[in-house]
Design a protein around this motif. Sequence first.
Motif, PDB file in Angstrom:
ATOM      1  N   GLN A  54       0.831  -1.197   0.000  1.00 42.61           N
ATOM      2  CA  GLN A  54       0.000   0.000   0.000  1.00 42.61           C
ATOM      3  C   GLN A  54       0.872   1.256   0.000  1.00 42.61           C
ATOM      4  O   GLN A  54       1.858   1.340   0.724  1.00 42.61           O
ATOM      5  CB  GLN A  54      -0.919   0.009   1.218  1.00 42.61           C
ATOM      6  N   GLY A  55       0.481   2.208  -0.844  1.00 43.72           N
ATOM      7  CA  GLY A  55       1.223   3.463  -0.921  1.00 43.72           C
ATOM      8  C   GLY A  55       2.594   3.307  -1.537  1.00 43.72           C
ATOM      9  O   GLY A  55       3.501   4.085  -1.214  1.00 43.72           O
ATOM     10  N   TRP A  87       9.360   1.275   3.279  1.00 40.45           N
ATOM     11  CA  TRP A  87       8.152   0.464   3.453  1.00 40.45           C
ATOM     12  C   TRP A  87       8.474  -0.773   4.291  1.00 40.45           C
ATOM     13  O   TRP A  87       9.530  -1.393   4.103  1.00 40.45           O
ATOM     14  CB  TRP A  87       7.593   0.021   2.103  1.00 40.45           C
ATOM     15  N   GLN A  91       4.286  -5.499   7.204  1.00 38.25           N
ATOM     16  CA  GLN A  91       2.970  -4.860   7.274  1.00 38.25           C
ATOM     17  C   GLN A  91       2.448  -4.453   5.902  1.00 38.25           C
ATOM     18  O   GLN A  91       1.284  -4.036   5.789  1.00 38.25           O
ATOM     19  CB  GLN A  91       3.041  -3.621   8.171  1.00 38.25           C
ATOM     20  N   SER A  93       3.078  -1.857   4.124  1.00 43.79           N
ATOM     21  CA  SER A  93       2.636  -0.465   4.139  1.00 43.79           C
ATOM     22  C   SER A  93       3.845   0.439   4.346  1.00 43.79           C
ATOM     23  O   SER A  93       4.951  -0.018   4.673  1.00 43.79           O
ATOM     24  CB  SER A  93       1.597  -0.228   5.243  1.00 43.79           C
TER      25      SER A  93
END
Length: 768
Positions: A54-55, A87, A91, A93
């Motif tokens: 994510q991201g 990152w 996780q 993320s």
Amino acid sequence: MIADPNSVRVYTVNGAAAGSSSSLPDWLIRKRVAKGKGKRAAREHVEGTIELIQGFEFPEASNRVKTTRDGHHVIATGTYKPQMRVWDLDQLSLKFERHSDAENVDFVILSDDWTKSIHLQNDRTIELHTQGGFHYRTRIPRFGRSIAYHYPSCDTYVSASGNEVYRLNLDQGRFMTPLVLQDGDDGEVLGVNTIDVNPVHQLLAFGVEGNGTVQLWDPRSRTSVGTLRLPRNRLMPINANVGQMNLSVTAISSRGDGLSYAVGTSTGHTLLYDIRAAKPFALKDQGYGLPVKNVTWIEGGSRMAGDGMVLSADKKVIKIWDRLTPETNFVSVTPASDLNDVHHISGSGLLLTANEGIQMATYYIPQLGPAPRWASFLENITEEMEDQTTRSVYEDYKFVERNELKTLGLDHLIGTPALKPYMHGYFISLKLYDTARVIANPFAYEEHREKMVRDKMDKLAETRIRAKKDVGVKVNKALAEKILRDEEKAQQRADRKTKRKQPAETNDVDMEAEVEEDEESKPGILSDPRFSKVFENPEFAIDENTREYALLNPSSVGQGSRGKTMVEEEDEESDKASSLGLEGSESESEEDKEDGHSSDSSDEGELTKFDLRSRPGQRNVRAEEAYQRDRARNRAAGLKMVPMRPQTGPNSQRLGDKNATFGQRRMPASSSTSSAKRPSVKKAHVDDDAPMEISWVPSSSTGSGGKDSGEGKGKMRGKEKRKGVEVFGAGLERGVEERSDANESERQGRTQRRKGVRSGSKNAFRRI
């Protein structure tokens, strides 16, 4: 997902799908998607994608990407604004981001995790970062191009334009004597593009720009131990001027065996060398003629696709091929954006890329290697997708059950090659199934055609009968029509609102990008898939006869009571009147026996039960019959109603006069006559507080002076008096002449409600 001719599948798990491209820039596509515009762009870049991390992106572009040696973090640099992002792979993320003053050119991770790193910036500075943030900054004389770290000596080698390689010792904290590359017979050294440190014997390899050589140096003696000269004749174009064009080495990677080197050139070629030989043993052309960005040896043992696979990438394409057969590609990936860097996670089939787009792309190739431990679920996803896409063995077959097989008359083929057993049925050839179905039911086509004609005729009939717009739903048509009317009204209000506003002209870039596609309208309830069952499934049908519906929709229930026609209402009223006429005598006899002056309960509710608003212009037969029964009962009892308006004159004071008032009938005749002859004497004996009756009736015979004149009486005798009409001096009249032929209802007043008049409330009395 892109299928290679060799059936090697590439799954895009981050960023835009491989092979997809758009004429619009990435930032404009994201802006249009956020605003709900650009249906095609949104479908191309959003639908059907997997976001592994994510991201995993930068505001504008990314420069470099690497993973830590412990395999728990990813570090990348990008712009704009210049920054470094980390990152957490456990996780999946973003952990943090850290901004810098200048854009990053290259960086090296010094520790096993993300805590220590050294960065080469494009403003000739070298920055050291620790866990707490920025630690130290220093400068070099020239603009740097590459950076490498020698772990045994703690020396950081920085290449730049020119023939010098700078050394920064992190143990002593100072610059050491730089390494100076000598110009040989091959030409002048214009700069050093890349540095590689062999993990086995720590030999330094420098990719030189200008003369097309690779110089090998020993870090212990800080001297050159050899030079690899590229075959210029094989690499340069045929029509190129050898003297004017420079051949440069742009990428170097050493293999774990300590002997093999992969060298990428500015002409888009990749050469494989054994340092024991002067000639390359393999040559690979990228095909675009662009400088090679990255060259990597893919190792991993038995779990990987092969031993000694090579990854070579320029800004257009990534190619993975075997070192022994460079003519064929194991797989080729074409990213959606231009590449800046490619990183292969060791021992897996996952590739991380830094590109010129906002999102950093990540590709997973199951045939290349397994998924990393932190993304093991990718294997389950890809296996399911491969099962769905590769089951094409029975593409031209039809699955039938045993019952259907018996209906078609093909049950005798059980056990023959024509039927392939599968689960609870059989696979049969599609051609054989169509032939058998036509033979078993030769009228199938005619029935189908008849059904289509019937459906078409029904649609034509609906359009001919119904004048209103068909909502096209099967359940809750009234609700759908109401929603459609509300939407049309809202749209009309919005159109009127936009017409009143003056359109403002802007030079925004969105105006040019939105020429191809209209703005996507907001979905309504009828088009929303979340509410589709309400208008399709009969279980969601609204029952309008329930009490809950009546409480929630009182106006709809009131309108529903007006469904009968005039003829049906007249028939219903006549039936009720006939039934009441048969039962009238029995009810009257029973009421007379119980109580002679008791009121009829049915008569009291006649006016409330009969609603003129629902049946305007109709007669209340029940109320009229009840009135006639009440009148006949009063006559049988011998009751005489006294009018409230008395008659003037001497005869009105008689005791038996039916037109006399209640006070006049109580007074004796003598007193009444005497009072008429001597009114002044009567007034003398009456007390001030004694009650008395006063009745005043206006009369036209009274003059302006308040007394009767004989002349006036003579004049009035000449004219005929009309009952109920008053005549004034100038020939004016007031009142209405009473008709002798008027019926009792007109004389006694109104006993029914006014017809066609709506009252404010049925429960409140009106005050006069």
